[in-house]
Write a protein that holds these residues in place. Structure first.
Motif, PDB file in Angstrom:
ATOM      1  N   VAL A   1      44.342  41.758  25.676  1.00 25.59           N
ATOM      2  CA  VAL A   1      43.056  41.084  25.863  1.00 25.59           C
ATOM      3  C   VAL A   1      42.429  40.827  24.498  1.00 25.59           C
ATOM      4  O   VAL A   1      42.348  41.719  23.670  1.00 25.59           O
ATOM      5  CB  VAL A   1      42.106  41.927  26.717  1.00 25.59           C
ATOM      6  CG1 VAL A   1      40.767  41.202  26.878  1.00 25.59           C
ATOM      7  CG2 VAL A   1      42.729  42.213  28.080  1.00 25.59           C
ATOM      8  N   GLN A   2      41.969  39.591  24.312  1.00 30.16           N
ATOM      9  CA  GLN A   2      41.290  39.242  23.065  1.00 30.16           C
ATOM     10  C   GLN A   2      39.998  38.511  23.377  1.00 30.16           C
ATOM     11  O   GLN A   2      39.919  37.734  24.330  1.00 30.16           O
ATOM     12  CB  GLN A   2      42.174  38.358  22.192  1.00 30.16           C
ATOM     13  CG  GLN A   2      43.360  39.088  21.580  1.00 30.16           C
ATOM     14  CD  GLN A   2      44.102  38.244  20.571  1.00 30.16           C
ATOM     15  OE1 GLN A   2      44.152  37.025  20.678  1.00 30.16           O
ATOM     16  NE2 GLN A   2      44.673  38.892  19.564  1.00 30.16           N
ATOM     17  N   LEU A   3      38.979  38.789  22.560  1.00 28.89           N
ATOM     18  CA  LEU A   3      37.718  38.081  22.660  1.00 28.89           C
ATOM     19  C   LEU A   3      37.380  37.533  21.273  1.00 28.89           C
ATOM     20  O   LEU A   3      37.469  38.256  20.283  1.00 28.89           O
ATOM     21  CB  LEU A   3      36.597  39.010  23.124  1.00 28.89           C
ATOM     22  CG  LEU A   3      36.762  39.612  24.513  1.00 28.89           C
ATOM     23  CD1 LEU A   3      37.313  41.015  24.425  1.00 28.89           C
ATOM     24  CD2 LEU A   3      35.433  39.615  25.256  1.00 28.89           C
ATOM     25  N   GLN A   4      37.015  36.274  21.234  1.00 28.67           N
ATOM     26  CA  GLN A   4      36.704  35.605  19.974  1.00 28.67           C
ATOM     27  C   GLN A   4      35.281  35.075  20.039  1.00 28.67           C
ATOM     28  O   GLN A   4      35.011  34.118  20.753  1.00 28.67           O
ATOM     29  CB  GLN A   4      37.689  34.463  19.723  1.00 28.67           C
ATOM     30  CG  GLN A   4      37.481  33.733  18.405  1.00 28.67           C
ATOM     31  CD  GLN A   4      37.874  34.569  17.210  1.00 28.67           C
ATOM     32  OE1 GLN A   4      38.858  35.301  17.246  1.00 28.67           O
ATOM     33  NE2 GLN A   4      37.092  34.482  16.150  1.00 28.67           N
ATOM     34  N   ALA A   5      34.394  35.715  19.280  1.00 30.00           N
ATOM     35  CA  ALA A   5      32.984  35.328  19.274  1.00 30.00           C
ATOM     36  C   ALA A   5      32.712  34.337  18.146  1.00 30.00           C
ATOM     37  O   ALA A   5      33.327  34.404  17.077  1.00 30.00           O
ATOM     38  CB  ALA A   5      32.103  36.553  19.125  1.00 30.00           C
ATOM     39  N   SER A   6      31.764  33.451  18.389  1.00 31.84           N
ATOM     40  CA  SER A   6      31.357  32.483  17.379  1.00 31.84           C
ATOM     41  C   SER A   6      29.938  32.021  17.660  1.00 31.84           C
ATOM     42  O   SER A   6      29.371  32.343  18.718  1.00 31.84           O
ATOM     43  CB  SER A   6      32.310  31.281  17.364  1.00 31.84           C
ATOM     44  OG  SER A   6      32.274  30.611  18.611  1.00 31.84           O
ATOM     45  N   GLY A   7      29.373  31.258  16.720  1.00 26.76           N
ATOM     46  CA  GLY A   7      28.066  30.667  16.941  1.00 26.76           C
ATOM     47  C   GLY A   7      26.924  31.318  16.191  1.00 26.76           C
ATOM     48  O   GLY A   7      25.791  30.837  16.258  1.00 26.76           O
ATOM     49  N   GLY A   8      27.189  32.403  15.503  1.00 24.74           N
ATOM     50  CA  GLY A   8      26.128  33.048  14.741  1.00 24.74           C
ATOM     51  C   GLY A   8      25.696  32.200  13.567  1.00 24.74           C
ATOM     52  O   GLY A   8      26.325  31.192  13.235  1.00 24.74           O
ATOM     53  N   GLY A   9      24.613  32.610  12.936  1.00 16.41           N
ATOM     54  CA  GLY A   9      24.103  31.881  11.781  1.00 16.41           C
ATOM     55  C   GLY A   9      22.736  32.374  11.389  1.00 16.41           C
ATOM     56  O   GLY A   9      22.285  33.422  11.856  1.00 16.41           O
ATOM     57  N   SER A  10      22.095  31.613  10.524  1.00 15.71           N
ATOM     58  CA  SER A  10      20.751  31.944  10.062  1.00 15.71           C
ATOM     59  C   SER A  10      19.757  30.952  10.638  1.00 15.71           C
ATOM     60  O   SER A  10      20.008  29.753  10.656  1.00 15.71           O
ATOM     61  CB  SER A  10      20.702  31.901   8.535  1.00 15.71           C
ATOM     62  OG  SER A  10      21.556  32.870   7.969  1.00 15.71           O
ATOM     63  N   VAL A  11      18.629  31.478  11.091  1.00 18.94           N
ATOM     64  CA  VAL A  11      17.613  30.639  11.719  1.00 18.94           C
ATOM     65  C   VAL A  11      16.247  31.247  11.434  1.00 18.94           C
ATOM     66  O   VAL A  11      16.132  32.461  11.208  1.00 18.94           O
ATOM     67  CB  VAL A  11      17.876  30.526  13.238  1.00 18.94           C
ATOM     68  CG1 VAL A  11      17.733  31.880  13.914  1.00 18.94           C
ATOM     69  CG2 VAL A  11      16.994  29.491  13.887  1.00 18.94           C
ATOM     70  N   GLN A  12      15.218  30.424  11.455  1.00 18.80           N
ATOM     71  CA  GLN A  12      13.865  30.931  11.279  1.00 18.80           C
ATOM     72  C   GLN A  12      13.321  31.470  12.596  1.00 18.80           C
ATOM     73  O   GLN A  12      13.777  31.080  13.683  1.00 18.80           O
ATOM     74  CB  GLN A  12      12.960  29.821  10.753  1.00 18.80           C
ATOM     75  CG  GLN A  12      13.253  29.438   9.304  1.00 18.80           C
ATOM     76  CD  GLN A  12      12.188  28.536   8.723  1.00 18.80           C
ATOM     77  OE1 GLN A  12      11.597  27.735   9.429  1.00 18.80           O
ATOM     78  NE2 GLN A  12      11.947  28.681   7.424  1.00 18.80           N
ATOM     79  N   ALA A  13      12.365  32.336  12.482  1.00 19.86           N
ATOM     80  CA  ALA A  13      11.733  32.908  13.670  1.00 19.86           C
ATOM     81  C   ALA A  13      11.216  31.791  14.575  1.00 19.86           C
ATOM     82  O   ALA A  13      10.658  30.797  14.102  1.00 19.86           O
ATOM     83  CB  ALA A  13      10.590  33.829  13.272  1.00 19.86           C
ATOM     84  N   GLY A  14      11.426  31.968  15.864  1.00 24.14           N
ATOM     85  CA  GLY A  14      11.055  30.954  16.842  1.00 24.14           C
ATOM     86  C   GLY A  14      12.174  29.981  17.164  1.00 24.14           C
ATOM     87  O   GLY A  14      12.061  29.202  18.116  1.00 24.14           O
ATOM     88  N   GLY A  15      13.236  30.025  16.384  1.00 24.66           N
ATOM     89  CA  GLY A  15      14.357  29.120  16.597  1.00 24.66           C
ATOM     90  C   GLY A  15      15.315  29.605  17.671  1.00 24.66           C
ATOM     91  O   GLY A  15      15.070  30.618  18.341  1.00 24.66           O
ATOM     92  N   SER A  16      16.411  28.851  17.812  1.00 23.81           N
ATOM     93  CA  SER A  16      17.394  29.139  18.859  1.00 23.81           C
ATOM     94  C   SER A  16      18.809  29.112  18.296  1.00 23.81           C
ATOM     95  O   SER A  16      19.085  28.425  17.304  1.00 23.81           O
ATOM     96  CB  SER A  16      17.299  28.096  19.981  1.00 23.81           C
ATOM     97  OG  SER A  16      16.032  28.108  20.593  1.00 23.81           O
ATOM     98  N   LEU A  17      19.677  29.862  18.942  1.00 21.29           N
ATOM     99  CA  LEU A  17      21.107  29.848  18.673  1.00 21.29           C
ATOM    100  C   LEU A  17      21.845  30.054  19.984  1.00 21.29           C
ATOM    101  O   LEU A  17      21.308  30.682  20.906  1.00 21.29           O
ATOM    102  CB  LEU A  17      21.511  30.961  17.701  1.00 21.29           C
ATOM    103  CG  LEU A  17      21.224  30.790  16.218  1.00 21.29           C
ATOM    104  CD1 LEU A  17      21.548  32.082  15.466  1.00 21.29           C
ATOM    105  CD2 LEU A  17      22.004  29.633  15.626  1.00 21.29           C
ATOM    106  N   ARG A  18      23.070  29.548  20.056  1.00 22.43           N
ATOM    107  CA  ARG A  18      23.908  29.823  21.215  1.00 22.43           C
ATOM    108  C   ARG A  18      25.228  30.425  20.728  1.00 22.43           C
ATOM    109  O   ARG A  18      25.947  29.802  19.934  1.00 22.43           O
ATOM    110  CB  ARG A  18      24.192  28.572  22.041  1.00 22.43           C
ATOM    111  CG  ARG A  18      24.893  28.925  23.357  1.00 22.43           C
ATOM    112  CD  ARG A  18      25.118  27.728  24.254  1.00 22.43           C
ATOM    113  NE  ARG A  18      26.286  26.943  23.853  1.00 22.43           N
ATOM    114  CZ  ARG A  18      26.983  26.189  24.703  1.00 22.43           C
ATOM    115  NH1 ARG A  18      26.642  26.119  25.964  1.00 22.43           N
ATOM    116  NH2 ARG A  18      28.018  25.494  24.258  1.00 22.43           N
TER     117      ARG A  18
END
Length: 124
Positions: free
Chosen positions: A1-18
């Protein structure tokens, strides 16, 4: 079993990420829960959100009403939509899954497979 996470980053407060997490070697139908955890420097790994095989969703108290967990069964992909981000959300985010129902869904020790983590940084 493998899980590959992605989508992180830097954002200002109040922002969004998926965040996304692709599961291979196991399907959602063969898991009890798939989940997101996070770990900030110097702190223990913390439960963020989980989704049960049935589709029921669970959230940690600090992210409830701001984050949303979902999955795409066709793509075997887990998502975490993060809105209204705060500096205290800064952490490495991990996806995880477990094949059976022993233990609690919010317990790190209940999961047998983990992704590599993706960094989320929220600046004020």
């Amino acid at each position: 079993v493998q899980l590959q996470a992605s989508g992180g980053g830097s954002v200002q407060a109040g922002g969004s990420l998926r965040l996304s997490c692709v599961l291979s070697g196991r399907t959602f139908s063969s898991t009890s829960h798939v989940a997101w955890f996070r770990q900030a420097p110097g702190k223990e790994r913390e439960f963020v959100a989980a989704i049960r095989r049935s589709g029921a969703r669970f959230y940690g108290p600090s992210v409830k009403d701001r984050f949303a967990i979902s999955r795409d069964n066709d793509k075997n992909t887990l998502y975490l939509q993060m809105d209204s981000l705060k500096p205290e959300d800064t952490a490495v985010y991990y996806c995880a899954c477990r094949p059976y129902t022993g233990g609690e869904y919010y317990d790190v020790g209940s999961y047998d497979s983990w992704g590599q983590g993706t960094q989320v940084t929220v600046s004020s």
